[in-house]
Design an enzyme around this catalytic site. Structure first.
Site, mmCIF file in Angstrom:
data_model
loop_
_atom_site.group_PDB
_atom_site.id
_atom_site.type_symbol
_atom_site.label_atom_id
_atom_site.label_comp_id
_atom_site.label_asym_id
_atom_site.label_seq_id
_atom_site.Cartn_x
_atom_site.Cartn_y
_atom_site.Cartn_z
ATOM 1 N N CYS A 219 2.541 -4.968 6.955
ATOM 2 C CA CYS A 219 2.263 -4.759 5.536
ATOM 3 C C CYS A 219 3.428 -4.041 4.856
ATOM 4 C CB CYS A 219 0.976 -3.967 5.361
ATOM 5 S SG CYS A 219 -0.513 -4.932 5.732
ATOM 6 N N HIS B 273 0.820 -1.218 0.000
ATOM 7 C CA HIS B 273 0.000 0.000 0.000
ATOM 8 C C HIS B 273 0.851 1.264 0.000
ATOM 9 C CE1 HIS B 273 0.559 1.033 4.341
ATOM 10 N NE2 HIS B 273 0.636 -0.279 4.503
#
Length: 535
Positions: free
Chosen positions: A446, A427
């Site tokens: 992440c 992301h």
């Protein structure tokens, strides 16, 4: 006679004593009923061997006197002698036992033991060289990768029906990376045998303008490492700085030409340590010995990069930020398939972050983290003023937190989804300054991307003539929406502290999560050694 590399034979340590045995018949009658009965007894404890031999009425494949059996024996003995070249546990394959049995086996019972042992050694070698010595998930909790284990019965059957040498040659990974790592291993073994790169460099800091004994030691080290030619002075000059920058580039360091603590630590790594990194990289390459996808995404956690690979070539690369070094925040290693991207994403805060990080803040001040919305189990917003946060703990907190789409959203303006049980994805991030740092381990697990928009354009390019326009049209709505990938793309989160390039030196990176140290210890326990042919 077996055709083999003398260097490998010396390393194997058994071939020279077997040359006179493998080419002759080991049994007078390969259809002897007592031999078949003995083989049935010997393989009875192994489900795979029992099934394989039962299907062929316990007819042997190794100990017969025909040319096929002879070729199989020769091919197996040859690869077992070379097992250490692949950084495999040589003793696991029972070469000494096979050697003894080849010399003495004559009765049906003895021949059956030899037949069973050769099949067992073949299967052990085939499994290890093809998909790794270790079970990855047992080594470290952050390694979620499943090794591509092949069916042993099918492996034996395919071998029995194939050209033995060609079959065995195809077992190791057939990638350019594996071949280059193997070459790097041989070169590093030779460096170790020569005594390495000399003594450590002791200094606090060196840069342009420095001079003296410390600089002389630095130059000696850089010469030994192959980064500069020997010169008779002790000045940190332009050539020295260029050599330092080249070394820093090959080791994932900030390329500032300054020899500080980080660069010194990597300069002082021994050849034995680098050899261990290469050995671990070979094992990790075996864990990935399956089709990765003509187009795939590769995130090397230790290199802090994310790349798009098309037909073996890097077509896009960006910096990344990975999980913190805390065990519960480390980014895991696994493979999955990217299916879509979410533009203007909502951040649904994971429960672990909600209860460990935000609940204590809300207990101190109900108006803390105002950018986050409090949501009940039905998905409806809840007024903070109506909640006594001190009445709850991490186990019974009944609410969720989410952050609506915005420029400051923790996920930035786009996330790339490959749905998985670890809740890991790639992301954007509003924290752009982190990408300028040398070591980039700051997330909760992440992967944050330095150039997420360009990454999106590259992913969308195969399905539209104007990927930038498609993406920005969705972005400009300021609402959360999804763009599906017409062709899903495999994603591989890997962990390589040693990797190669088509041209140039082997690259080395820090063991940021100390996983490679754990892998190497497990390999040592399994019997892998760094001893050279002379060692």
């Amino acid at each position: 006679m077996i055709a083999f590399d003398l260097r490998h034979a010396i390393r194997g340590g058994v071939i020279s004593g077997l040359l006179g045995l493998v080419s002759g018949p080991l049994m007078a009658q390969d259809s002897d009923a007592s031999l078949r009965l003995s083989i049935a007894r010997e393989v009875g404890q192994s489900r795979a061997l029992s099934s394989f031999y039962k299907d062929r009425d316990f007819d042997p494949i190794w100990i017969g006197g025909d040319a096929d059996d002879t070729r199989r024996r020769e091919a197996l003995l040859n690869v077992l002698a070379q097992a250490a070249d692949h950084a495999l546990p040589q003793e696991r394959y029972k070469q000494d036992l096979i050697a003894s049995q080849l010399r003495t086996a004559r009765t049906p019972s003895q021949l059956a033991k030899l037949e069973a042992q050769m099949s067992a050694s073949f299967l052990a070698y085939a499994r290890d060289v093809q998909s790794g010595v270790l079970v990855p998930t047992r080594v470290h909790p952050g390694i979620k990768r499943e090794a591509p284990r092949r069916n042993p019965i099918k492996t034996l059957s395919a071998f029995e029906q194939s050209s033995p040498r060609a079959f065995l040659d195809q077992l190791p990974p057939q990638t350019a990376e594996y071949a280059r790592l193997m070459h790097a291993k041989f070169e590093m073994e030779e460096t170790v045998a020569r005594g390495g790169w000399g003594p450590s460099v002791e200094a606090e800091k060196m840069e342009a303008g420095s001079a003296g004994a410390e600089v002389r030691a630095l130059k000696t080290k850089l010469v030994a490492l192959g980064y500069m030619r020997r010169v008779a002075n002790d000045r940190f000059d332009g050539a020295t700085r260029d050599a330092v920058v080249a070394f820093q580039a090959d080791h994932g360091l900030a390329q500032d030409g300054v020899v500080g603590p980080g660069t010194l630590a990597e300069l002082n790594r021994t050849a034995e340590e680098r050899l261990q990194q290469i050995i671990v990289a070979m094992e990790r390459e075996r864990w990935l010995n399956r089709p990765l996808g003509q187009r795939h995404i590769r995130v090397n956690l230790t290199d802090f990069t994310a790349k798009i690979i098309d037909n073996g070539k890097v077509t896009f690369e960006t910096r990344s930020v990975i999980g913190k070094s805390r065990l519960d925040h480390q980014s895991p290693e696994f493979s999955d398939v990217m299916e879509f991207m979410v533009v203007n994403p909502t951040w649904n805060v994971p429960r672990s972050i909600t209860t460990k990080e935000y609940l204590p803040q809300l207990q101190r001040n109900p108006n803390a983290v105002p950018h986050l919305q409090l949501i009940d189990n039905s998905g409806q917003p809840v007024s903070r003023q109506a909640v006594n946060f001190r009445a709850y703990n991490a186990r019974n907190f009944p609410f969720r937190l989410k952050e609506p789409p915005s420029q400051g959203n923790a996920l930035g303006l786009v996330k790339f989804m490959f749905p998985n049980k670890y809740n890991i994805y790639l992301h954007d991030t509003p924290s752009k300054s982190l990408f300028a740092r040398e070591t980039r381990a700051y997330s909760h697990g992440c992967i944050r991307l330095g150039d997420p928009f360009d990454f999106a354009y590259a992913l969308l390019a195969p399905q539209t003539d104007d990927p930038q326009a498609l993406f920005k049209k969705r972005l400009n709505t300021r609402r959360e929406n999804t763009i599906m990938l017409d062709t899903p793309v495999p994603v591989h989160l890997i962990y390589r502290t040693a990797f190669t390039q088509p041209e140039g030196r082997t690259q080395f990176r820090r063991d940021v999560y100390e996983r490679d140290a754990r892998v190497f210890r497990a390999l040592e326990i399994a019997g892998v050694t760094t001893l050279s042919a002379d060692g």
